[in-house]
Write a protein that holds these residues in place. Structure first.
Motif, mmCIF file in Angstrom:
data_model
loop_
_atom_site.group_PDB
_atom_site.id
_atom_site.type_symbol
_atom_site.label_atom_id
_atom_site.label_comp_id
_atom_site.label_asym_id
_atom_site.label_seq_id
_atom_site.Cartn_x
_atom_site.Cartn_y
_atom_site.Cartn_z
ATOM 1 N N GLY A 125 0.915 -1.243 0.000
ATOM 2 C CA GLY A 125 -0.155 -0.101 -0.060
ATOM 3 C C GLY A 125 0.605 1.495 0.094
ATOM 4 N N LEU A 126 1.952 1.272 0.437
ATOM 5 C CA LEU A 126 2.979 2.423 0.492
ATOM 6 C C LEU A 126 4.035 2.650 -0.444
ATOM 7 N N LEU A 127 4.263 1.388 -1.002
ATOM 8 C CA LEU A 127 5.369 1.554 -2.038
ATOM 9 C C LEU A 127 5.129 1.689 -3.358
ATOM 10 N N ARG A 128 5.799 2.283 -4.114
ATOM 11 C CA ARG A 128 5.426 2.541 -5.580
ATOM 12 C C ARG A 128 6.898 2.204 -6.480
ATOM 13 N N PRO A 129 6.481 1.881 -7.912
ATOM 14 C CA PRO A 129 7.590 1.366 -8.585
ATOM 15 C C PRO A 129 8.625 2.430 -8.374
ATOM 16 N N GLY A 130 10.118 1.736 -8.319
ATOM 17 C CA GLY A 130 10.979 2.721 -8.345
ATOM 18 C C GLY A 130 11.448 3.114 -6.808
ATOM 19 N N ASP A 131 10.322 2.710 -5.954
ATOM 20 C CA ASP A 131 10.818 3.032 -4.297
ATOM 21 C C ASP A 131 11.879 2.095 -3.892
ATOM 22 N N GLU A 132 12.382 2.318 -2.697
ATOM 23 C CA GLU A 132 13.310 1.563 -2.284
ATOM 24 C C GLU A 132 12.966 1.074 -0.654
ATOM 25 N N LEU A 133 12.835 -0.414 -0.430
ATOM 26 C CA LEU A 133 12.520 -0.788 0.869
ATOM 27 C C LEU A 133 13.783 -1.427 1.208
ATOM 28 N N ILE A 134 14.047 -0.911 2.615
ATOM 29 C CA ILE A 134 15.204 -1.460 3.281
ATOM 30 C C ILE A 134 14.943 -1.951 4.580
ATOM 31 N N GLU A 135 15.104 -3.345 4.619
ATOM 32 C CA GLU A 135 14.871 -4.315 5.799
ATOM 33 C C GLU A 135 16.162 -4.252 6.643
ATOM 34 N N VAL A 136 16.024 -3.765 7.764
ATOM 35 C CA VAL A 136 17.273 -3.553 8.619
ATOM 36 C C VAL A 136 17.481 -4.425 9.725
ATOM 37 N N LEU A 191 22.258 -7.360 10.956
ATOM 38 C CA LEU A 191 22.507 -7.192 11.904
ATOM 39 C C LEU A 191 23.846 -7.098 12.452
ATOM 40 N N GLY A 192 24.333 -6.581 13.387
ATOM 41 C CA GLY A 192 25.796 -6.597 13.980
ATOM 42 C C GLY A 192 26.282 -7.730 14.412
ATOM 43 N N ASP A 193 27.634 -7.762 14.772
ATOM 44 C CA ASP A 193 28.117 -9.112 15.558
ATOM 45 C C ASP A 193 27.405 -9.290 16.910
ATOM 46 N N ASP A 194 26.712 -8.196 17.421
ATOM 47 C CA ASP A 194 25.966 -8.291 18.714
ATOM 48 C C ASP A 194 24.567 -8.721 18.558
ATOM 49 N N LEU A 195 24.265 -8.964 17.398
ATOM 50 C CA LEU A 195 22.756 -9.385 17.024
ATOM 51 C C LEU A 195 21.860 -8.215 17.232
ATOM 52 N N ASP A 196 22.347 -7.080 17.094
ATOM 53 C CA ASP A 196 21.333 -5.942 17.357
ATOM 54 C C ASP A 196 21.657 -5.073 15.979
ATOM 55 N N ILE A 197 20.695 -4.208 15.969
ATOM 56 C CA ILE A 197 20.613 -3.451 14.912
ATOM 57 C C ILE A 197 21.874 -2.316 14.653
ATOM 58 N N ALA A 225 25.256 1.299 9.541
ATOM 59 C CA ALA A 225 25.228 0.600 8.305
ATOM 60 C C ALA A 225 23.801 1.120 7.615
ATOM 61 N N ILE A 226 22.902 1.347 8.606
ATOM 62 C CA ILE A 226 21.537 1.725 8.055
ATOM 63 C C ILE A 226 21.601 3.187 7.295
ATOM 64 N N LYS A 227 22.606 4.055 7.966
ATOM 65 C CA LYS A 227 22.727 5.455 7.636
ATOM 66 C C LYS A 227 23.397 5.146 6.244
ATOM 67 N N ALA A 274 15.994 3.739 18.448
ATOM 68 C CA ALA A 274 17.475 4.414 17.965
ATOM 69 C C ALA A 274 17.153 4.518 16.385
ATOM 70 N N VAL A 275 16.660 3.282 15.689
ATOM 71 C CA VAL A 275 16.588 3.362 14.273
ATOM 72 C C VAL A 275 15.619 4.367 13.925
ATOM 73 N N THR A 276 14.610 4.435 14.339
ATOM 74 C CA THR A 276 13.415 5.313 14.242
ATOM 75 C C THR A 276 14.196 6.891 14.366
ATOM 76 N N ASP A 277 14.616 7.155 15.203
ATOM 77 C CA ASP A 277 15.375 8.595 15.342
ATOM 78 C C ASP A 277 16.483 8.953 14.391
ATOM 79 N N ALA A 278 17.068 7.783 13.944
ATOM 80 C CA ALA A 278 18.216 7.918 13.047
ATOM 81 C C ALA A 278 17.803 8.212 11.689
ATOM 82 N N VAL A 279 16.669 7.276 11.378
ATOM 83 C CA VAL A 279 16.114 7.328 9.836
ATOM 84 C C VAL A 279 15.363 8.777 9.825
#
Length: 447
Positions: A111-122, A172-178, A182-184, A215-220
Motif C-alpha cells: 500500500g505504501l510502496l510504488r515502482p522505483g521506491d526502495e524498501l530497506i529491511e534493517v 544485524l551487527g556482531d552483537d545481534l542488534d541493529i 550501516a543503516i545510515k 534508535a533506528v526510528t530517530d536515526a532514519v
C-alpha cells in the motif's frame, strides 16, 4: 512454586515423573523477582487499554452485527478508534479479513510502496513467509548477516519486486542488534520505507529491544523525516509499557491471533499509524475508492474488543511461560535464545536442540499438553510459505493461534524449536513440564 497437592495431581492424573516436577519447581523458584516486574508492566498496560475503552465511549451497541458492505459499521469504527488509542496513533485498520500477520505486513508495504521506491529491511533477513512477499528465497534463517537469492519472474506473482520496487537488507551487527551506522549508509534518496521485524521469527537472535527500535526510528527520521519507518510488531504487544508507535514508528502491523487478540479474536490483523498512511494502505486492503469505508466484521467486534481488553494479562502469562522455558532448558545445558537472564521484547523462547528427534519430540509433547487435539501427534509437513518442512504444535481453540500454548520448528539444522503462548501461566507451565517429561521418558535427555 508448584504446590505439593498440585504435584501429586500431576503424578496421578498425567503420569508425570516426580523428578521432572522438582526440576521445574527449582527453576521457577529463581524467577519471583522477574515475575513481579512483569506484573508491574501488565498493570500499566491494563490501565492503558481500559482508558482507551473509556475515552472512546465503548458501549453495547458496538457489539451489534452489520451486513453486506458494512457501511457505517459503528462497531468496526469503535474497534479501530480503540486500537489507535492503545497504540498512540492517528488511525487504525482492524479487520477479520486480514488473514495473518504476513497479510497485514504485505498490505502495508504494497500500500505504501510504488515502482522505483526502495524498501530497506534493517533487521537482517525477514521471516520465511515475508521473504515470499518480497520475492526472495533460500534465506538462511540462522544467518544474522542476511542472505538468500532473489526469485525469478515466474516463481511468484504480485511480489514487491514484481512492481519494480528495489529491495535491500541491512544485516544485524556482531552483537545481534541493529547496526545504525550501516543503516545510515544504506539509505538513499529513493528510500521510501525502512522496515523492521521486532520478533525472533525463525532466526537465532533475541527480539529487537524497544531501545534499539527507537534508535533506528530517530536515526532514519534525522536523515529524512519523509521516510516511513515500518515495524512488524508480531509477538511484541504489551511486553513493555510503551508501544513503538508511541516513540515515532510511522506504521505498525500485527496479528489478532497473537498477543492483542487475547485468545478470543477468531481471526484478523491490525495496522496502526499515521492517518495518511493508513488511508493509503486501506486502498490496498480493499480497493481504490473503497478503502476503509466498507468491510463486514461478521459479528466479531465483541470478541476483538474483549480479547484486546484481557490481552495484557494473557501476554503476562505467555511471557512468564517463555522465561520459565528458557530457564528450565538452560539449566539442562541447551542453548536458549534469548538467554535465560536476558530482558525480553517478545514472547518467544527459542531452544536449540541440535537434533530432529529432540525437536519433534518437544513439539509433540506441547501438542499433548493442549486442550484441543491433544491426542494428535504433529509431524513435519510442507507448510505454505516456508522453505523447509515445519513441525507445529497448535492444539488451540483458534486455529494457528500462537498466543495460545504452541511450539513450532523448521526441520533444518541446528534444529531450533520456538515455544510461545499460553492463555494462562498454569497452562504454559504444564506445557514445559510435559515437554521435559516426554524427552526424559524417550531417553533423549537425562536429569
Amino acid at each position: 512454586m508448584i504446590m505439593e497437592r498440585y504435584s501429586s495431581y500431576l503424578i496421578k492424573e498425567f503420569n508425570i515423573d516426580e523428578k521432572v516436577i522438582s526440576f521445574v519447581e527449582e527453576a521457577e523458584s529463581l524467577l519471583s523477582q522477574r515475575f513481579a516486574a512483569i506484573d508491574d508492566t501488565t498493570a500499566i498496560c491494563q490501565m492503558k487499554v481500559l482508558k482507551a475503552f473509556q475515552d472512546n465511549h465503548i458501549n453495547a451497541t458496538h457489539f451489534d452485527w452489520s451486513t453486506g458492505y458494512g457501511y457505517d459499521d459503528a462497531g468496526r469504527e469503535a474497534v479501530e478508534r480503540v486500537y489507535a488509542s492503545v497504540f498512540g496513533t492517528e488511525a487504525a485498520l482492524v479487520r477479520p479479513n486480514i488473514v495473518n500477520g504476513t497479510h497485514a505486513i504485505a498490505a502495508t508495504l504494497l500500500g505504501l510502496l510504488r515502482p522505483g521506491d526502495e524498501l530497506i529491511e534493517v533487521t537482517g533477513t525477514p521471516y520465511d513467509t515475508l521473504r515470499t512477499v518480497i520475492g526472495k528465497k533460500d534465506g538462511d534463517a540462522s544467518n544474522k548477516r542476511g542472505g538468500g537469492s532473489l526469485l525469478g519472474p515466474d516463481d511468484f506473482k504480485g511480489t514487491i519486486r514484481d512492481y519494480g520496487i528495489v529491495y535491500k537488507e541491512v544485516a544485524l551487527g556482531d552483537d545481534l542488534d541493529i547496526d545504525i551506522e550501516a543503516i545510515k549508509q544504506a539509505v538513499t534518496p529513493k528510500t521510501r520505507v525502512v522496515a523492521m521485524q521486532r520478533s525472533t521469527g525463525y532466526d537465532w537472535r533475541p527480539a529487537i529491544s524497544l531501545e534499539s527500535l527507537k534508535a533506528v526510528t530517530d536515526a532514519v527520521h534525522a536523515i529524512d523525516s519523509s521516510i516511513i519507518v515500518m515495524l512488524d510488531n508480531c509477538y511484541g504487544e504489551f511486553v513493555g509499557t510503551v508501544e513503538p508507535t508511541e516513540f515515532g514508528v510511522d506504521v505498525m502491523a500485527g496479528s489478532l491471533i497473537k498477543n492483542p487478540g487475547g485468545g478470543l479474536a477468531l481471526s484478523g490483523g491490525y495496522i496502526v499509524g499515521k492517518a495518511a498512511l493508513i488511508e493509503q494502505i486501506s486502498y490496498r486492503l480493499t480497493c481504490p475508492g473503497i478503502g476503509a469505508e466498507c468491510g463486514l466484521t461478521f459479528g466479531q467486534n465483541r470478541n476483538v474488543m474483549q480479547g484486546l481488553f484481557i490481552a495484557p494479562k494473557v501476554v503476562n502469562a505467555a511471557l512468564k511461560g517463555a522465561i520459565l522455558a528458557g530457564t528450565v532448558y538452560d539449566k539442562l545445558g541447551f542453548e536458549v535464545m534469548p538467554p535465560a537472564e536476558a530482558n525480553r521484547s517478545d514472547i518467544i523462547q527459542a531452544i536449540k536442540f541440535g537434533s530432529a528427534d529432540k525437536t519433534v519430540a518437544f513439539c509433540q509433547a506441547v501438542q499433548s499438553a493442549s486442550p484441543i487435539d491433544s491426542y494428535v501427534s504433529p509431524v513435519p509437513w510442507d507448510m505454505p510459505g516456508y522453505d523447509d518442512q515445519v513441525v507445529m504444535a497448535a492444539g488451540a481453540f483458534v486455529q494457528g493461534s500462537s498466543i495460545e500454548l504452541s511450539a513450532d520448528a523448521p526441520l533444518r539444522e541446528p534444529y531450533i524449536a520456538y515455544f510461545q503462548g499460553g492463555l494462562t501461566y498454569e497452562h504454559s507451565r504444564f506445557g514445559i513440564i510435559k515437554s521435559l517429561d516426554t524427552l526424559v521418558k524417550k531417553g533423549l535427555i537425562a536429569l
